[in-house]
Design a protein around this motif. Structure first.
Motif, mmCIF file in Angstrom:
data_model
loop_
_atom_site.group_PDB
_atom_site.id
_atom_site.type_symbol
_atom_site.label_atom_id
_atom_site.label_comp_id
_atom_site.label_asym_id
_atom_site.label_seq_id
_atom_site.Cartn_x
_atom_site.Cartn_y
_atom_site.Cartn_z
ATOM 1 N N VAL A 13 31.306 21.588 7.988
ATOM 2 C CA VAL A 13 31.179 22.164 9.330
ATOM 3 C C VAL A 13 29.941 21.603 10.020
ATOM 4 N N ASP A 54 25.473 29.620 11.856
ATOM 5 C CA ASP A 54 26.468 30.406 11.151
ATOM 6 C C ASP A 54 25.889 31.810 10.971
ATOM 7 N N LEU A 82 28.098 31.371 15.181
ATOM 8 C CA LEU A 82 29.445 31.090 14.671
ATOM 9 C C LEU A 82 29.704 31.963 13.450
ATOM 10 N N LYS A 105 35.062 31.082 14.009
ATOM 11 C CA LYS A 105 35.456 29.731 13.613
ATOM 12 C C LYS A 105 36.967 29.587 13.467
#
Length: 147
Positions: A13, A54, A82, A105
């Protein structure tokens, strides 16, 4: 050039985001953990314009810690969170603490990379407007004093 920090513990990612954003002309730095992300926020001479993080990197609050670190360093840094495990309570809490946006996501039928780039452009515009407003206020106070 817009400076972006991508913090995500998933190598694929993080690398995919970095490639995409660099291709779109952004200067991208990456971090693979909360610790690395907080260190990157503290160690740069000029704060990042946007931080993409994240939400959960081993600790369910790691994204919140990155958000707090980014905003503490520069209140105008825009943060996009995210998450693979979105919920309304997390989204509300992130926004309350100053996140620009909160993106899942795994949204069916949505190209998350395209959505993220659009949100990043909007965040950059908001940052520019905020910084311009502060500069205008500073100029006003220089010309007219603090009265």
């Amino acid at each position: 050039m817009i400076r972006v920090l991508v913090v995500d513990d998933e190598d694929e990612v993080r690398a995919a985001l970095a490639r995409r954003l660099e291709r779109d002309g952004y200067a991208v730095a990456t971090a693979g953990s909360e610790r690395e992300g907080l260190s990157a926020l503290k160690s740069v001479e000029h704060p990042y314009d946007v931080v993409i993080t994240d939400m959960n990197m081993g600790d369910p609050n790691s994204g919140m810690h990155i958000l707090e670190g980014a905003v503490a360093r520069d209140v105008f840094t825009e943060v996009i969170v995210l998450t693979a495990y979105g919920n309304v309570a997390n989204a509300v809490e992130c926004m309350r603490r100053g996140a620009y946006d909160y993106i899942e996501k795994n949204m069916p039928g949505v190209d998350v990379f395209e959505l993220l780039v659009m949100k990043l452009e909007q965040a950059c515009q908001r940052r520019r407007q905020s910084v311009q407003t502060v500069r205008r206020l500073e100029e006003f106070h220089k010309r007219h004093g603090d009265s």
